[in-house]
Enzyme design. Sequence first.
Site, PDB file in Angstrom:
ATOM      1  N   GLU A   1       0.614   0.486   8.367  1.00 16.21           N
ATOM      2  CA  GLU A   1       1.189   0.853   9.647  1.00 16.21           C
ATOM      3  C   GLU A   1       2.706   0.804   9.469  1.00 16.21           C
ATOM      4  O   GLU A   1       3.241  -0.206   9.023  1.00 16.21           O
ATOM      5  CB  GLU A   1       0.759  -0.154  10.724  1.00 16.21           C
ATOM      6  CG  GLU A   1       1.319   0.211  12.071  1.00 16.21           C
ATOM      7  CD  GLU A   1       0.898  -0.742  13.195  1.00 16.21           C
ATOM      8  OE1 GLU A   1       0.071  -1.634  12.952  1.00 16.21           O
ATOM      9  OE2 GLU A   1       1.424  -0.575  14.305  1.00 16.21           O
TER      10      GLU A   1
ATOM     11  N   ARG B   1      -7.284 -11.470   1.564  1.00 18.61           N
ATOM     12  CA  ARG B   1      -5.872 -11.121   1.522  1.00 18.61           C
ATOM     13  C   ARG B   1      -5.104 -12.117   0.671  1.00 18.61           C
ATOM     14  O   ARG B   1      -5.541 -13.243   0.445  1.00 18.61           O
ATOM     15  CB  ARG B   1      -5.284 -11.045   2.927  1.00 18.61           C
ATOM     16  CG  ARG B   1      -5.247 -12.364   3.671  1.00 18.61           C
ATOM     17  CD  ARG B   1      -4.978 -12.159   5.153  1.00 18.61           C
ATOM     18  NE  ARG B   1      -3.625 -11.729   5.435  1.00 18.61           N
ATOM     19  CZ  ARG B   1      -3.330 -10.553   5.995  1.00 18.61           C
ATOM     20  NH1 ARG B   1      -4.266  -9.701   6.326  1.00 18.61           N
ATOM     21  NH2 ARG B   1      -2.086 -10.222   6.253  1.00 18.61           N
TER      22      ARG B   1
ATOM     23  N   LYS C   1       4.077  -9.239   9.092  1.00 17.60           N
ATOM     24  CA  LYS C   1       5.206  -8.357   9.342  1.00 17.60           C
ATOM     25  C   LYS C   1       5.933  -8.757  10.621  1.00 17.60           C
ATOM     26  O   LYS C   1       7.143  -8.621  10.712  1.00 17.60           O
ATOM     27  CB  LYS C   1       4.730  -6.904   9.438  1.00 17.60           C
ATOM     28  CG  LYS C   1       4.568  -6.260   8.062  1.00 17.60           C
ATOM     29  CD  LYS C   1       4.294  -4.776   8.170  1.00 17.60           C
ATOM     30  CE  LYS C   1       2.846  -4.528   8.507  1.00 17.60           C
ATOM     31  NZ  LYS C   1       2.467  -3.117   8.407  1.00 17.60           N
TER      32      LYS C   1
HETATM   33  P1  ATP Z   1       0.632  -7.870   8.380  1.00 18.82           P
HETATM   34  O1  ATP Z   1      -0.437  -8.852   8.717  1.00 18.82           O
HETATM   35  O2  ATP Z   1       1.622  -8.339   7.398  1.00 18.82           O
HETATM   36  O3  ATP Z   1       1.285  -7.257   9.583  1.00 18.82           O
HETATM   37  P2  ATP Z   1      -1.087  -5.643   8.250  1.00 18.82           P
HETATM   38  O4  ATP Z   1      -2.458  -5.827   7.753  1.00 18.82           O
HETATM   39  O5  ATP Z   1      -0.940  -5.516   9.698  1.00 18.82           O
HETATM   40  O6  ATP Z   1      -0.134  -6.728   7.630  1.00 18.82           O
HETATM   41  P3  ATP Z   1      -0.888  -2.941   7.416  1.00 18.82           P
HETATM   42  O7  ATP Z   1       0.320  -2.097   7.374  1.00 18.82           O
HETATM   43  O8  ATP Z   1      -1.956  -2.606   8.387  1.00 18.82           O
HETATM   44  O9  ATP Z   1      -0.368  -4.409   7.623  1.00 18.82           O
HETATM   45  O10 ATP Z   1      -1.499  -3.100   5.970  1.00 18.82           O
HETATM   46  C1  ATP Z   1      -1.791  -2.030   5.132  1.00 18.82           C
HETATM   47  C2  ATP Z   1      -2.838  -2.464   4.162  1.00 18.82           C
HETATM   48  O11 ATP Z   1      -2.401  -3.583   3.413  1.00 18.82           O
HETATM   49  C3  ATP Z   1      -4.110  -2.859   4.867  1.00 18.82           C
HETATM   50  O12 ATP Z   1      -5.205  -2.252   4.197  1.00 18.82           O
HETATM   51  C4  ATP Z   1      -4.154  -4.342   4.741  1.00 18.82           C
HETATM   52  O13 ATP Z   1      -5.462  -4.814   4.661  1.00 18.82           O
HETATM   53  C5  ATP Z   1      -3.381  -4.595   3.444  1.00 18.82           C
HETATM   54  N1  ATP Z   1      -2.752  -5.907   3.465  1.00 18.82           N
HETATM   55  C6  ATP Z   1      -1.899  -6.383   4.382  1.00 18.82           C
HETATM   56  N2  ATP Z   1      -1.559  -7.662   4.112  1.00 18.82           N
HETATM   57  C7  ATP Z   1      -2.218  -7.999   2.979  1.00 18.82           C
HETATM   58  C8  ATP Z   1      -2.287  -9.188   2.181  1.00 18.82           C
HETATM   59  N3  ATP Z   1      -1.612 -10.291   2.505  1.00 18.82           N
HETATM   60  N4  ATP Z   1      -3.070  -9.169   1.075  1.00 18.82           N
HETATM   61  C9  ATP Z   1      -3.746  -8.064   0.743  1.00 18.82           C
HETATM   62  N5  ATP Z   1      -3.729  -6.922   1.442  1.00 18.82           N
HETATM   63  C10 ATP Z   1      -2.983  -6.882   2.556  1.00 18.82           C
HETATM   64 MG    MG Z   2      -2.969  -3.836   9.938  1.00 12.26          MG
END
Ligand code: ATP
Ligand code: MG
Length: 562
Positions: free
Chosen positions: A36, A262, A272
């Site tokens: 995102e 994760r 984020k």
């Molecule tokens: P955050 O929790 O930091 O806001 P998010 O999951 O909302 O992260 P996205 O932009 O939706 O952020 O993430 C893009 C991809 O990266 C998704 O498929 C998510 O599962 C993966 N991802 C995000 N954080 C991690 C992590 N700590 N370890 C592994 N994969 C991750």
């Molecule tokens: Mg997400």
Amino acid sequence: MSNESDSTRNFIEEFIEDDFRTGKHGGKVITRFPPEPNGYLHIGHAKSICLNFGLARKYNGRCHLRFDDTNPTKEEVEYIESIKEDVRWLGFDWGEHMYYASDYFDRLYDYAIKLIKDGRAYVCSMTSDEIREYRGTLTKPGKESPYRNRTVEENLELFERMRRGEFDEGKQVLRAKIDMSSGNINMRDPIIYRILKSDHHRTGDKWCIYPMYDFTHCLSDAIEDITHSICTLEFENNRPLYDWVLDKCGTPNHPQQIEFARLNLNYTVMSKRKLLQLVQEGRVCGWDDPRMPTISGLRRRGFTPEAIRDFCNRIGVAKRDSIVDYALLEHCLREDLNRRAPRVMAVLNPLKVIIDNYPDGLVEEFDAVNNPEDKLAGTRKVSFSKVLYIEQDDFREVPPKKYFRLSPGQEVRLKFAYYIKCSEIIKDSTGDVVEVHCTYDPATRGGWSSDGRKVKGTIHWVAENYALKAEVRLYNMLFTAENPESDENKDYRDFLNPKSLEIINNCLVEKSLMELNAGVTYQFERLGYFCPDRVDSRPDNLVFNRTVTLRDSWIKIEKTDA
Ligand code: ATP
Ligand code: MG
């Protein structure tokens, strides 16, 4: 990247190879990385990138970069550009397969209409508080919305009026009609469209209703012909909804969602939202602050993509959450830099040394080895003269036991140059040593003696007039607690490390660094790895970041764990 392939298989690879055997997905592997664009990527995303692009590479498939841009209020073009740059820098290529969920808004809308016509979606006019209350809890079943049994015609009309902007934000939502008594709260008539009167960075003012994640994500996967939709464990309970939407929309193909743990790292935060907070509150100097766990921060700090990929490989993919030690990330970095980083001499806290018996005005050049780990890296010339600077820490007036560096009467080797012996020290009015006088032995040219006498210490140095001034930024952990988010009574910001950045001015680096290579991380002999700061360093104002120290705490951790 041949050293990065591994013969053992993780559970996702087993999954994929099972699919090959049964012929599911026609033997294809198409994955995607779906960020995102509401912030910069962090090291956790790197794990997901390495996994998704890595699987595509391993199985001759492809990996899409898809921006999950369904919330126009939080997303910015700056983030999109940074995400592309970071994925490329990590060494991956989406080719022509870059997509935006917003590209599918028309098709998603058509799918929503289909669900309404099939009696599987309805417009709900409850307030968000009411919806929450009716949803129930893990122990209490939900209650059906009074609007649940609207007719198809009524729903079509209301949804159309939502689209035309006739209602204010929050007044109406479109919900999937599934099961308010489901044990899985995600299945209790989830919202699939909401009203947001915001322009979108790609679709402009075309829409004022936007699809929710759970509706968008699975359909985007299906539209792109994704075979394996890999996400993190917290989406496990969303999988039934993922499958429900695809089944009920009747998409021609049905990607398989697979969840993995994760990445969590100690001494940092990875959400984020929190990273954005640190940036907005000025607690760091930006998303790319070298203390941030962001890809851009790590890059600015001097990390290499090779080290990050190696790290992601070593932590592997698991089904259970855990916290990885930051020391492992540093270990991977040191391994890579030790192999590749050019060595140079730099003095962070200079102490003046005068070699009394060295001829005034004489300048000699010595050959210095660029990288003992890599013969092809060759040598360079370093200039030597009567007045030099050494590290303050490499001199002690009263040496402790086993101190083998310079002290009165003790002989040391100046790396690549001569043996010197301290004959006199000069102090200022406060009693600090400001000048050390030495004599050198001309027979030890190059740093070796033929009479076999031993010197136990070798120290680095730079010559006056052959050194450049520099600012050096030393970084420590951004947080003082291993898990800054675990204390219920405290905010994670209470654990910010006040000493996470220490700036040293008036450092001296050898003159060869005049022709700095941007993007190269150097080893400052005996001190650690350092790189020119890509934002602030200029030829007339050198600024170096300490990437990592030389001491490896991971090896110790690994030994005690074994
Ligand atoms: P955050 O929790 O930091 O806001 P998010 O999951 O909302 O992260 P996205 O932009 O939706 O952020 O993430 C893009 C991809 O990266 C998704 O498929 C998510 O599962 C993966 N991802 C995000 N954080 C991690 C992590 N700590 N370890 C592994 N994969 C991750
Ligand atoms: Mg997400």
